[in-house]
Structure formats: C-alpha cells, structure tokens
Design a protein around this motif. Structure first.
Motif, PDB file in Angstrom:
ATOM      1  N   HIS A 190     176.020 -79.286  39.746  1.00  0.00           N
ATOM      2  CA  HIS A 190     174.770 -79.614  39.055  1.00  0.00           C
ATOM      3  C   HIS A 190     173.933 -78.360  38.805  1.00  0.00           C
ATOM      4  N   GLY A 191     174.271 -77.289  39.486  1.00  0.00           N
ATOM      5  CA  GLY A 191     173.537 -76.040  39.310  1.00  0.00           C
ATOM      6  C   GLY A 191     174.510 -74.897  39.296  1.00  0.00           C
ATOM      7  N   ALA A 192     174.115 -73.763  39.801  1.00  0.00           N
ATOM      8  CA  ALA A 192     175.021 -72.628  39.785  1.00  0.00           C
ATOM      9  C   ALA A 192     174.970 -71.842  41.081  1.00  0.00           C
TER      10      ALA A 192
ATOM     11  N   HIS B 240     178.260 -81.267  35.671  1.00  0.00           N
ATOM     12  CA  HIS B 240     177.107 -81.779  34.913  1.00  0.00           C
ATOM     13  C   HIS B 240     176.341 -80.637  34.265  1.00  0.00           C
ATOM     14  N   THR B 241     175.686 -80.958  33.170  1.00  0.00           N
ATOM     15  CA  THR B 241     174.899 -79.964  32.434  1.00  0.00           C
ATOM     16  C   THR B 241     173.510 -80.554  32.174  1.00  0.00           C
ATOM     17  N   THR B 242     172.688 -79.801  31.436  1.00  0.00           N
ATOM     18  CA  THR B 242     171.356 -80.293  31.072  1.00  0.00           C
ATOM     19  C   THR B 242     171.418 -81.540  30.191  1.00  0.00           C
ATOM     20  N   ALA B 243     172.613 -81.893  29.711  1.00  0.00           N
ATOM     21  CA  ALA B 243     172.739 -83.150  28.957  1.00  0.00           C
ATOM     22  C   ALA B 243     172.582 -84.365  29.879  1.00  0.00           C
ATOM     23  N   SER B 244     172.729 -84.170  31.213  1.00  0.00           N
ATOM     24  CA  SER B 244     172.329 -85.217  32.165  1.00  0.00           C
ATOM     25  C   SER B 244     171.474 -84.548  33.240  1.00  0.00           C
ATOM     26  N   ASP B 245     171.939 -84.483  34.485  1.00  0.00           N
ATOM     27  CA  ASP B 245     171.079 -83.957  35.551  1.00  0.00           C
ATOM     28  C   ASP B 245     171.512 -82.588  36.062  1.00  0.00           C
ATOM     29  N   GLY B 246     172.272 -81.839  35.260  1.00  0.00           N
ATOM     30  CA  GLY B 246     172.652 -80.479  35.636  1.00  0.00           C
ATOM     31  C   GLY B 246     171.580 -79.483  35.225  1.00  0.00           C
TER      32      GLY B 246
ATOM     33  N   THR C   3     181.444 -83.541  32.394  1.00  0.00           N
ATOM     34  CA  THR C   3     181.441 -84.995  32.662  1.00  0.00           C
ATOM     35  C   THR C   3     180.021 -85.445  32.999  1.00  0.00           C
ATOM     36  N   ASP C   4     179.137 -85.365  32.013  1.00  0.00           N
ATOM     37  CA  ASP C   4     177.761 -85.802  32.261  1.00  0.00           C
ATOM     38  C   ASP C   4     177.710 -87.303  32.481  1.00  0.00           C
ATOM     39  N   HIS C   5     176.600 -87.734  33.091  1.00  0.00           N
ATOM     40  CA  HIS C   5     176.430 -89.154  33.386  1.00  0.00           C
ATOM     41  C   HIS C   5     176.205 -89.957  32.097  1.00  0.00           C
ATOM     42  N   GLU C   6     176.978 -91.001  31.957  1.00  0.00           N
ATOM     43  CA  GLU C   6     176.725 -92.083  31.009  1.00  0.00           C
ATOM     44  C   GLU C   6     176.834 -91.735  29.535  1.00  0.00           C
ATOM     45  N   ALA C   7     177.151 -90.488  29.185  1.00  0.00           N
ATOM     46  CA  ALA C   7     177.387 -90.152  27.784  1.00  0.00           C
ATOM     47  C   ALA C   7     178.335 -88.968  27.711  1.00  0.00           C
TER      48      ALA C   7
ATOM     49  N   GLU D 299     181.094 -89.260  33.315  1.00  0.00           N
ATOM     50  CA  GLU D 299     181.057 -89.940  34.609  1.00  0.00           C
ATOM     51  C   GLU D 299     180.431 -91.314  34.383  1.00  0.00           C
ATOM     52  N   LEU D 300     181.209 -92.334  34.721  1.00  0.00           N
ATOM     53  CA  LEU D 300     180.781 -93.719  34.550  1.00  0.00           C
ATOM     54  C   LEU D 300     180.266 -94.255  35.883  1.00  0.00           C
ATOM     55  N   GLY D 301     179.096 -94.839  35.888  1.00  0.00           N
ATOM     56  CA  GLY D 301     178.575 -95.441  37.112  1.00  0.00           C
ATOM     57  C   GLY D 301     178.371 -96.935  36.905  1.00  0.00           C
ATOM     58  N   GLY D 302     178.795 -97.727  37.881  1.00  0.00           N
ATOM     59  CA  GLY D 302     178.604 -99.167  37.737  1.00  0.00           C
ATOM     60  C   GLY D 302     179.371 -99.934  38.792  1.00  0.00           C
ATOM     61  N   GLY D 303     179.416-101.224  38.630  1.00  0.00           N
ATOM     62  CA  GLY D 303     180.054-102.077  39.630  1.00  0.00           C
ATOM     63  C   GLY D 303     179.235-102.101  40.908  1.00  0.00           C
TER      64      GLY D 303
END
Ligand SMILES: [Zn+2]
Ligand SMILES: [Zn+2]
Length: 295
Positions: free
Chosen positions: A178-180, A19-25, A47-51, A70-74
């Motif tokens: 999510h970090g480094a 993940h990067t700053t484009a989601s929660d990284g 593989t950011d969340h949802e986009a 990364e797709l979340g659902g169900g």
C-alpha cells in the motif's frame, strides 16, 4: 501440476497483489510500476480494490503488466468478508460485495484468468470457510503487508489443511503493498515460462510452474528414490512439509550443517503431497508448490 524445476524455460519474477492511489495505496500506478521495475521485477499486476486500474497508458518500464483486481465480499464464519485476487481481468469488472464467496470466484474466473484467496490468516479464514469453495486456484501463503502491519502474513497451516483434504491449492507470496516503506518489493513469485509474455506467464502460473519467496532462491528440487534433493541459496533450515498427519522432514535428518545450499530430505510412505520450505538466516522463506510424487 507442472514441475518448474524439470521443464525448459526461464525464471521470471513477479508480484500479483499491489495497491495504488486508484484505491488505498500511496503510490500512483505509474510510480508503482516504475518502483517494481527498478527492483528487478519482470511482471506486475496492480490489484486495486473493487475496480480494475487501467494500465494501458502507463510506461511499463520493460515489465509485463497484467490487469487485476481485489474483490471483497461474501461472509465468513466469523462474519468477516473474503478478499480474492483476480488476475488477468478481461475488462472493467463490476460486482456486488453482497455476493457469496463462490459467486465471486465464479465471476472472477469468468471475467479474468484466475482467482486466488488473499491473506487468509489475517481474515481468520478457517477450513470451514474454504473447503466447499470451487475454482479458486490457490491462496496467499505470504502477504508482506499483513506481516508488517499485523504480524499475520503467513498462511501455511490453512494451506496444508486444504491439501490434506485433496484441495489442490497453489501458494502465492505477494506484497499487497500500500506504500513504499515496508510492504513493497518483498513477497514475490518466480515463474518458469518460455518467455515473459502474457499467455506464457498466465499458463505457467495456472499450471503451478512457480515457487514463492520473500528472500531465498530455490534453484532445484529433484526426487531420487526415497529422497528429495533441494538446491537453494544459503539457508539455515530446509523442510519437507507434508500435509498428511504426522509426516514430514527437516534438514537435521541429513546431518548437514547450515548454511545449506544442497540438501537431501528423506521421504516416507505417504509423503504425498509434499512441499518444500527454505528458511535463511534472517528468517526469510521460500515455498515450493505442493508436489504429488510419482510412485
Ligand atoms: Zn485484502
Ligand atoms: Zn490488497
């Protein structure tokens, strides 16, 4: 499944979940790419969340960048959501978190190259949650972030439960960084492919031509009669893990003392499929994919 140890090609190191700053990284996409390149990786999927994070404008630092999400659902049996990683996104991906797990897999498979299940142990996924799903090519056998954050990074048991019921799942070690500090540059796959080109890497992964690790190297696995010969970096334990009830074998059968670098493991009637785990002195592991043995 393809046997990476018996085919021609080169080994390439990659991480398929970050993940990067484009989601929660906490690192920007460019910082993420640069850091993985500095740590010797050959390919990376953000593989950011949802986009799908755009990588076309980044300096790839010599790595192959594979678009992902990364797709979340169900909803699972215990009322959690499923997380799935879709690799090789063919464009922006828009979906509904209310979709069922099967619809997410179908959508991911159609709009990307393949889908695997993220951190099943952390999400308490059970056999009942997974057994009826089709099209998911594997699961994360190791997730660095889940290991360091909550001590639930390894999902080998669920993997075996599925294999024992003839669900041919591949096992992926990933960072999900999510970090480094603690969750980056640890979980990876080693892919055997003709070249580090998009089509070659995607095809090799889908064929199972890789192993997973958070440390040790596996250089060869070969069958000779009723024995499996494993060559690896120095390890304390090497295990033949057989998902069938009551089977399997560890290095102690061969009376070889660690550090182990060349090990013979006994196979038994019904040791099929079998997968290998190599564990080093620090407790780091490498996982082969399951092998269905020819008679
Ligand atoms: Zn997740
Ligand atoms: Zn994630």
């Amino acid at each position: 499944m393809s046997d990476p140890f018996s085919i021609a090609g080169q080994w390439f190191k990659g991480n398929l979940h970050v993940h990067t700053t484009a989601s929660d990284g906490r690192m920007t996409p460019q910082e993420t790419v640069a850091s993985y390149a500095e740590h010797g990786y050959d390919f990376l999927s953000i593989t950011d969340h949802e986009a799908v994070t755009e990588t076309a404008g980044l300096d790839d630092k010599g790595m192959l960048l594979i678009p992902g999400i990364e797709l979340g659902g169900g909803r699972t049996d215990l009322d959690s959501s499923y997380h799935m990683v879709a690799i090789g996104a063919k464009g922006p991906m828009e979906y509904d978190t209310q979709w069922s797990a099967q619809k997410l897999i179908d959508y991911g498979t159609e709009n990307a190259e393949f889908v695997f299940m993220a951190h099943p142990y952390w999400l308490s996924l059970t056999l009942a949650d997974m057994i009826d799903l089709d099209g998911c090519i594997g699961l994360e056998v190791y997730n660095t972030f889940c290991h360091h954050d909550v001590g639930r990074g390894e999902s080998g048991e669920l993997w075996d439960d599925l294999l024992a019921r003839d669900k041919r799942m591949l096992g992926f070690a990933v960072d999900d960084a999510h970090g480094a500090e603690l969750d980056a540059w640890i979980g990876y796959i080693m892919v055997k492919a003709p070249a580090c080109e998009y089509d070659d890497i995607i095809e090799a992964i889908k064929a199972g031509s890789f192993y997973s690790s958070n440390g040790p190297t596996i250089s060869n696995i070969k069958r000779e009669g009723d024995r499996l010969l494993v060559e690896c970096s120095p390890c304390q334990e090497v295990c033949a893990v057989c998902p069938a009830p009551g089977l399997g074998g560890t290095n102690w059968r061969t009376e070889q003392k660690p550090p182990l670098t060349e090990i013979e493991l006994q196979l038994f009637e019904g040791s099929d499929p079998v997968r290998i785990e190599c564990i080093d002195a620090e407790g780091n592991k490498a996982w082969s994919n399951p092998m269905w043995l020819p008679d």
